[in-house]
Scaffold this active site. Structure first.
Site, PDB file in Angstrom:
ATOM      1  CB  ILE A   1      -0.963   0.041   1.213  1.00 28.21           C
ATOM      2  CG1 ILE A   1      -0.197   0.112   2.538  1.00 28.21           C
ATOM      3  CG2 ILE A   1      -1.908  -1.136   1.204  1.00 28.21           C
ATOM      4  CD1 ILE A   1      -1.066   0.498   3.735  1.00 28.21           C
ATOM      5  CG  ASP A   2       3.993   1.299   2.618  1.00 26.52           C
ATOM      6  OD1 ASP A   2       2.864   1.515   3.082  1.00 26.52           O
ATOM      7  OD2 ASP A   2       4.860   0.622   3.199  1.00 26.52           O
TER       8      ASP A   2
HETATM    9  O1  F6P Z   1       4.256  -1.746   4.433  1.00 29.33           O
HETATM   10  C1  F6P Z   1       2.893  -1.714   4.664  1.00 29.33           C
HETATM   11  C2  F6P Z   1       2.591  -1.142   6.017  1.00 29.33           C
HETATM   12  O2  F6P Z   1       1.194  -1.132   6.195  1.00 29.33           O
HETATM   13  C3  F6P Z   1       3.185   0.230   6.299  1.00 29.33           C
HETATM   14  O3  F6P Z   1       2.438   1.254   5.707  1.00 29.33           O
HETATM   15  C4  F6P Z   1       3.188   0.242   7.799  1.00 29.33           C
HETATM   16  O4  F6P Z   1       4.210   1.083   8.272  1.00 29.33           O
HETATM   17  C5  F6P Z   1       3.476  -1.181   8.163  1.00 29.33           C
HETATM   18  O5  F6P Z   1       3.133  -1.952   7.038  1.00 29.33           O
HETATM   19  C6  F6P Z   1       2.721  -1.702   9.355  1.00 29.33           C
HETATM   20  O6  F6P Z   1       3.199  -2.969   9.640  1.00 29.33           O
HETATM   21  P1  F6P Z   1       2.501  -4.049  10.575  1.00 29.33           P
HETATM   22  O7  F6P Z   1       1.314  -4.605   9.842  1.00 29.33           O
HETATM   23  O8  F6P Z   1       3.557  -5.086  10.763  1.00 29.33           O
HETATM   24  O9  F6P Z   1       2.096  -3.356  11.807  1.00 29.33           O
END
Ligand code: F6P
Length: 372
Positions: free
Chosen positions: A136-137
């Site tokens: 999504i980034d």
């Molecule tokens: O890389 C996708 C993402 O949703 C980022 O936007 C966010 O910083 C991270 O993953 C969150 O990670 P997790 O699901 O491990 O908390």
């Protein structure tokens, strides 16, 4: 043309996102059509290391196009540094050996930046790989877009729309925290699409004075509500200077004690900005963190289309025996790019990007003086 890849491995790794199942389906259906056997590894690279597999047949990938998440499961584990019991080990050789044990001619890895790096490690040890850009980034190099981004931007935009109505009624400022890790694509895109009044992204360190001046100016012009879209990775100018000096941000976690005296909650980017706004000008401010809702649910039509295009392109490359590439999108074409050019690089918003100019032209404050 004869099929060069008799057995295909596939895994999904890193944070999930809508579109993973659509991509799995695209890869698997097109590979099966060429006569390949398709083996899924469960829970990302951990499943490969632990040899947990699931043979994919047509019936397994039927009816999954519209489903969020991933039928294979995912994890953030990397072969290079994998927690095993109470140790952290480099198990890259085990990962490669398990792929060979399953007679995998090429392993297809669906993931973001971390996954591209992990796949590159396996490739260096002699395993054929193909990757797809999932996150999504939207911060993977050598592709114009990653899958999952379109769905997430819609979710975040929809949230900003909803926050507008309540902020307007109460004449409030609402700070909306959006994911995106260290890149500002999601916040900038959703901020513009949702008409946020202030957009803060990691690439442009903010000064609280700039934000407050803008909010007060809006009040003077009878606009008594404001939406601040802030990327989870946004940093202040002071923090940016610190990083320049010390190489990284000092960990200064603001914490609160729960009434039982044990539970600590750290202050987030959005709560910190909301606190500073209230301290600086006393405007009634609220915070909404969108969190994992941005990664949930059914993929958008554009993501379904993109995933199916990317997945079937992988199928075509597998048949041709083209390996060690990521399939990206360039000028609306799905093209293979050398994995070496992708692994280890984060694609950030360039300071002269057209979206930034667009935001400025509709009087959006970017938390700093910005001239394009
Ligand atoms: O890389 C996708 C993402 O949703 C980022 O936007 C966010 O910083 C991270 O993953 C969150 O990670 P997790 O699901 O491990 O908390």
């Amino acid at each position: 043309m004869s099929n060069k890849t008799k057995c295909v491995g596939i895994l999904t790794s890193g944070g999930d996102c809508p579109g993973l199942n659509a991509a799995i389906r695209g890869v698997a259906k097109s590979a099966m059509a060429n006569g390949s056997r398709v083996v899924g590894f469960l829970d990302g690279f951990r499943g490969l290391v632990e040899n947990r597999t699931m043979v994919l047949e047509d019936r397994n990938v039927s009816g999954i196009l519209t489903n969020g998440g991933t039928i294979l499961g995912t994890s953030r584990d990397k072969p290079r540094k994998m927690p095993m019991g109470d140790q952290i080990l480099d198990v890259t050789d085990i990962a490669v050996a398990n792929a060979q044990r399953n007679h995998i001619d090429c392993l297809v890895c669906l993931g973001g930046n971390g996954t591209q790096k992990n796949a590159m490690d396996l490739c260096k040890k002699g395993l054929n790989v193909i990757t797809l850009p999932k996150t999504i980034d939207n911060d993977v190099a050598e592709t114009d877009i990653t899958f999952g981004f379109d769905t997430a931007i819609k979710i975040a935009t929809d949230a900003i729309d909803k926050l507008h109505t309540t902020a307007t009624s109460h004449h409030r400022v609402i700070v909306c925290e959006i994911m995106g890790n260290k890149a500002g694509w999601l916040t900038l895109g959703a901020g513009i699409a949702g008409g946020a009044d202030v957009i803060l992204i990691p690439e442009l360190p903010y000064k609280i004075e700039s934000i407050v001046d803008h909010l007060l100016a809006r009040r003077r012009h009878q606009k008594r509500f404001s939406i601040v879209a802030v990327a989870e990775g946004a940093i202040s100018q002071k923090e940016a200077d610190e990083i320049k000096e010390n190489g990284k941000k000092k960990k200064k976690k603001k914490t609160y004690m729960d009434d039982d005296g044990t539970y600590l909650v750290e202050e987030t980017t959005s709560t910190k900005i909301a606190r500073k706004i209230t301290q600086a000008c006393g405007i009634d401010t609220r915070v909404t963190r969108l969190g994992h809702v941005q990664r949930g649910g059914s993929p958008s039509a554009s993501d379904r289309l993109l995933c199916t295009r990317l997945g079937t392109k992988v199928g075509q490359l597998l048949a041709e025996g083209v390996y060690n590439v990521m399939v990206g999108v360039k000028n609306d074409k799905c093209v293979p790019v050398d994995l070496e050019k992708v692994a280890g690089i984060t694609r950030k918003v360039p300071s002269d990007h057209e979206w930034l100019k667009t935001a400025l032209l509709v009087d959006t404050n970017m938390g700093c003086e910005l001239k394009i």
